[in-house]
Design a protein around this motif. Structure first.
Motif, mmCIF file in Angstrom:
data_model
loop_
_atom_site.group_PDB
_atom_site.id
_atom_site.type_symbol
_atom_site.label_atom_id
_atom_site.label_comp_id
_atom_site.label_asym_id
_atom_site.label_seq_id
_atom_site.Cartn_x
_atom_site.Cartn_y
_atom_site.Cartn_z
ATOM 1 N N THR A 168 0.846 -1.187 0.000
ATOM 2 C CA THR A 168 0.000 0.000 0.000
ATOM 3 C C THR A 168 0.888 1.246 0.000
ATOM 4 O O THR A 168 2.048 1.190 0.432
ATOM 5 C CB THR A 168 -0.898 0.023 1.243
ATOM 6 O OG1 THR A 168 -0.066 0.111 2.420
ATOM 7 C CG2 THR A 168 -1.748 -1.231 1.310
ATOM 8 N N PRO A 169 0.383 2.394 -0.489
ATOM 9 C CA PRO A 169 1.204 3.619 -0.473
ATOM 10 C C PRO A 169 1.716 3.969 0.911
ATOM 11 O O PRO A 169 2.844 4.437 1.074
ATOM 12 C CB PRO A 169 0.233 4.689 -1.001
ATOM 13 C CG PRO A 169 -0.735 3.924 -1.855
ATOM 14 C CD PRO A 169 -0.900 2.592 -1.180
ATOM 15 N N THR A 177 6.240 3.766 2.431
ATOM 16 C CA THR A 177 7.079 4.771 3.071
ATOM 17 C C THR A 177 7.832 4.226 4.280
ATOM 18 O O THR A 177 8.800 4.836 4.725
ATOM 19 C CB THR A 177 6.226 5.970 3.517
ATOM 20 O OG1 THR A 177 5.248 5.521 4.477
ATOM 21 C CG2 THR A 177 5.510 6.584 2.325
ATOM 22 N N ARG A 178 7.404 3.080 4.819
ATOM 23 C CA ARG A 178 8.055 2.561 6.029
ATOM 24 C C ARG A 178 8.352 1.069 5.945
ATOM 25 O O ARG A 178 8.564 0.420 6.963
ATOM 26 C CB ARG A 178 7.159 2.827 7.248
ATOM 27 C CG ARG A 178 5.779 2.208 7.175
ATOM 28 C CD ARG A 178 4.911 2.602 8.360
ATOM 29 N NE ARG A 178 3.635 1.910 8.350
ATOM 30 C CZ ARG A 178 3.416 0.735 8.946
ATOM 31 N NH1 ARG A 178 4.399 0.141 9.594
ATOM 32 N NH2 ARG A 178 2.231 0.168 8.902
ATOM 33 N N VAL A 179 8.405 0.549 4.726
ATOM 34 C CA VAL A 179 8.553 -0.893 4.562
ATOM 35 C C VAL A 179 9.873 -1.402 5.122
ATOM 36 O O VAL A 179 9.968 -2.540 5.583
ATOM 37 C CB VAL A 179 8.405 -1.274 3.070
ATOM 38 C CG1 VAL A 179 9.510 -0.645 2.232
ATOM 39 C CG2 VAL A 179 8.401 -2.788 2.898
ATOM 40 N N PHE A 180 10.918 -0.550 5.121
ATOM 41 C CA PHE A 180 12.225 -0.992 5.606
ATOM 42 C C PHE A 180 12.468 -0.623 7.071
ATOM 43 O O PHE A 180 13.563 -0.848 7.587
ATOM 44 C CB PHE A 180 13.332 -0.399 4.736
ATOM 45 C CG PHE A 180 13.229 -0.805 3.287
ATOM 46 C CD1 PHE A 180 13.144 -2.138 2.935
ATOM 47 C CD2 PHE A 180 13.210 0.150 2.290
ATOM 48 C CE1 PHE A 180 13.044 -2.518 1.609
ATOM 49 C CE2 PHE A 180 13.114 -0.222 0.958
ATOM 50 C CZ PHE A 180 13.022 -1.561 0.605
ATOM 51 N N ASP A 181 11.457 -0.041 7.732
ATOM 52 C CA ASP A 181 11.604 0.291 9.147
ATOM 53 C C ASP A 181 11.500 -0.981 9.990
ATOM 54 O O ASP A 181 10.746 -1.900 9.647
ATOM 55 C CB ASP A 181 10.517 1.275 9.594
ATOM 56 C CG ASP A 181 10.660 2.633 8.929
ATOM 57 O OD1 ASP A 181 11.764 2.912 8.419
ATOM 58 O OD2 ASP A 181 9.677 3.392 8.932
ATOM 59 N N PRO A 182 12.238 -1.046 11.097
ATOM 60 C CA PRO A 182 12.130 -2.224 11.969
ATOM 61 C C PRO A 182 10.708 -2.412 12.496
ATOM 62 O O PRO A 182 10.021 -1.452 12.826
ATOM 63 C CB PRO A 182 13.095 -1.892 13.118
ATOM 64 C CG PRO A 182 14.071 -0.917 12.536
ATOM 65 C CD PRO A 182 13.278 -0.108 11.553
ATOM 66 N N ARG A 218 5.056 -4.172 9.547
ATOM 67 C CA ARG A 218 4.398 -5.372 9.036
ATOM 68 C C ARG A 218 3.320 -4.994 8.035
ATOM 69 O O ARG A 218 2.716 -3.935 8.143
ATOM 70 C CB ARG A 218 3.746 -6.165 10.174
ATOM 71 C CG ARG A 218 4.722 -6.890 11.089
ATOM 72 C CD ARG A 218 3.935 -7.749 12.059
ATOM 73 N NE ARG A 218 4.784 -8.571 12.898
ATOM 74 C CZ ARG A 218 5.226 -8.195 14.076
ATOM 75 N NH1 ARG A 218 4.885 -7.003 14.564
ATOM 76 N NH2 ARG A 218 5.979 -9.001 14.793
ATOM 77 N N GLY A 219 3.079 -5.922 7.099
ATOM 78 C CA GLY A 219 1.984 -5.743 6.170
ATOM 79 C C GLY A 219 0.693 -6.227 6.801
ATOM 80 O O GLY A 219 0.053 -5.551 7.590
ATOM 81 N N ASP A 220 0.305 -7.447 6.462
ATOM 82 C CA ASP A 220 -0.910 -8.049 7.010
ATOM 83 C C ASP A 220 -0.559 -8.725 8.332
ATOM 84 O O ASP A 220 0.129 -9.746 8.354
ATOM 85 C CB ASP A 220 -1.460 -9.078 6.009
ATOM 86 C CG ASP A 220 -2.789 -9.660 6.457
ATOM 87 O OD1 ASP A 220 -3.177 -9.421 7.623
ATOM 88 O OD2 ASP A 220 -3.431 -10.352 5.658
ATOM 89 N N PRO A 221 -1.033 -8.209 9.480
ATOM 90 C CA PRO A 221 -0.678 -8.811 10.774
ATOM 91 C C PRO A 221 -1.104 -10.270 10.884
ATOM 92 O O PRO A 221 -0.398 -11.075 11.495
ATOM 93 C CB PRO A 221 -1.430 -7.934 11.783
ATOM 94 C CG PRO A 221 -1.678 -6.641 11.072
ATOM 95 C CD PRO A 221 -1.864 -7.003 9.628
ATOM 96 N N ALA A 222 -2.257 -10.612 10.294
ATOM 97 C CA ALA A 222 -2.740 -11.990 10.388
ATOM 98 C C ALA A 222 -1.773 -12.950 9.711
ATOM 99 O O ALA A 222 -1.428 -14.006 10.250
ATOM 100 C CB ALA A 222 -4.131 -12.095 9.769
ATOM 101 N N ARG A 223 -1.278 -12.570 8.519
ATOM 102 C CA ARG A 223 -0.344 -13.433 7.804
ATOM 103 C C ARG A 223 1.009 -13.458 8.506
ATOM 104 O O ARG A 223 1.716 -14.464 8.472
ATOM 105 C CB ARG A 223 -0.204 -12.975 6.356
ATOM 106 C CG ARG A 223 -1.492 -13.092 5.556
ATOM 107 C CD ARG A 223 -1.275 -12.752 4.091
ATOM 108 N NE ARG A 223 -0.452 -13.736 3.412
ATOM 109 C CZ ARG A 223 -0.887 -14.885 2.903
ATOM 110 N NH1 ARG A 223 -2.162 -15.220 3.053
ATOM 111 N NH2 ARG A 223 -0.078 -15.711 2.289
ATOM 112 N N SER A 239 1.745 -5.244 -11.183
ATOM 113 C CA SER A 239 1.359 -4.773 -9.846
ATOM 114 C C SER A 239 1.850 -5.670 -8.730
ATOM 115 O O SER A 239 1.277 -5.678 -7.631
ATOM 116 C CB SER A 239 -0.171 -4.598 -9.749
ATOM 117 O OG SER A 239 -0.594 -3.608 -10.670
ATOM 118 N N GLY A 240 2.876 -6.435 -9.006
ATOM 119 C CA GLY A 240 3.495 -7.224 -7.951
ATOM 120 C C GLY A 240 4.547 -6.411 -7.216
ATOM 121 O O GLY A 240 4.832 -5.260 -7.562
ATOM 122 N N ALA A 241 5.131 -6.994 -6.191
ATOM 123 C CA ALA A 241 6.190 -6.341 -5.410
ATOM 124 C C ALA A 241 7.541 -6.820 -5.911
ATOM 125 O O ALA A 241 7.757 -8.016 -6.104
ATOM 126 C CB ALA A 241 6.025 -6.655 -3.932
#
Length: 354
Positions: free
Chosen positions: A283-284, A288-293, A296-301, A334-336
């Motif tokens: 998600t947008p 912005t924070r994907v590399f921050d310690p 998380r993306g989806d908490p359930a997964r 649209s993949g990562a």
């Protein structure tokens, strides 16, 4: 300091007066020696010395006034700097110095640098507090589960069979991964991450790793595809495998079932090692924070696959320790796509063998 400036300015004024006075008489003495005047020996008289004294008495107050004004302009920001430094030493990281008159360029630059340093210290303290709180939160959950299960076995609530013990081992493994990931990120941030750099044939290393993980991926509904150029880089093979495995695990955890592609290529003089999936991407807000310690993306997964939110932070730490960088972008579908870019490399296999 103001007294020192005043004394210095006064001394300069008196010295300059004497130099000008006697320098003028010396010049006139030379001229008179070449072109003598009647009844004039060329040396200063008592009246001349009186004139010199009067001039010094007039110029000294002016010099004192100028020096005091200059001292105030210089000392005001320095006093603010000293006060702010004492406040920061006492623990008040919000203290900032004021520049005052910015016409004093060097002083204003010093104040600005000090305030920048103070802001960084405040940010680091805030990050450390957040980091400690997050670590405590991440450790609390598995420790609570371990304690509850063990207490239940002691009380006879749970039977210590193989399944229960396997569950406890999984919790211990999760704690071990968390501690090791924290260690890696911390060592990298402090510049002490140990690397064993040597020429590595990346395609061979990736192919060997793929053989070990392909069956696990297939069991989870993924197909692994390799697109590898035959390149050699100066790197720590173990750390690169660790980073690559983290990216593949991240794709397995969050991507839709489909193909995971590992691609190794050379682009613009850099070696690029990327891992792509088939979506849905980030998600947008997450970008912005994907590399921050602990992001998380989806908490359930994350809970399902045992994620601790440090995987991408570890990857970034490893790549930056190699002098490279990690970036994210979307694929045309649209993949990562996460790419490890080695900025310093990058000899081809043929050049390595030569």
């Amino acid at each position: 300091m103001s007294r020192q400036i005043l004394i210095a300015m006064s001394a300069i004024t008196v010295t300059a007066g004497f130099l000008v006075f006697f320098g003028t008489y010396f010049a006139y003495t030379v001229i008179i020696a070449l072109y003598p005047l009647p009844d004039d020996d060329g040396w200063p008289t008592s009246i001349d010395f009186m004139i010199l004294g009067v001039l010094i008495l007039i110029t000294l107050p002016i010099a004192a006034f100028v020096s005091l004004r200059l001292a105030r302009r210089i000392l005001k920001p320095l006093e603010s700097l000293a006060l702010s430094a004492r406040q920061i030493t006492a623990g008040d990281l919000t203290a900032r110095a004021t520049t005052g008159d910015r016409a004093l360029g060097e002083t204003a630059a010093l104040i600005d640098d000090f305030n920048t340093m103070a802001q960084r210290l405040q940010d680091m303290a805030a990050d450390m507090a957040l980091w400690n709180a997050t670590i405590a939160h991440e450790l609390r959950t598995p420790l609570t589960i371990l304690k509850g299960r063990l207490q239940g076995m002691i009380d006879g609530v749970f039977k210590p069979d193989e399944r229960s013990l396997q569950g406890l081992i999984l919790q211990v493994d999760g704690l071990a991964r968390l501690v090791e990931d924290l260690r890696t990120v911390t060592l990298a941030d402090s510049g002490h991450l140990e690397l064993h750099i040597k020429p590595v044939r990346l395609a061979s290393e990736i192919a060997q790793m793929a053989e070990l993980i392909v069956h696990d991926l297939r069991a989870n509904g993924f197909r692994l595809e390799l697109d590898l150029a035959d390149l050699v880089v100066e790197a720590d093979a173990t750390r690169i495998r660790q980073a690559l495995l983290a990216l593949v695990t991240n794709a397995r955890r969050y991507a839709v079932r489909g193909t995971i592609t590992i691609r190794l290529a050379e682009a613009d003089g850099d070696v690029v090692l990327g891992v792509a999936d088939e979506g849905p991407g980030l998600t947008p807000e997450m970008e912005t924070r994907v590399f921050d310690p602990f992001a998380r993306g989806d908490p359930a997964r994350s809970r399902e696959f045992g994620g601790n939110g440090l995987g991408l932070s570890v990857v970034r730490a490893i790549i930056e320790a190699h002098g490279g960088r990690l970036r994210y972008r979307r694929t045309p579908r649209s993949g990562a796509l996460f790419e490890m870019i080695f900025a310093k490399t990058k000899r081809s296999l043929a050049a390595h063998e030569a």
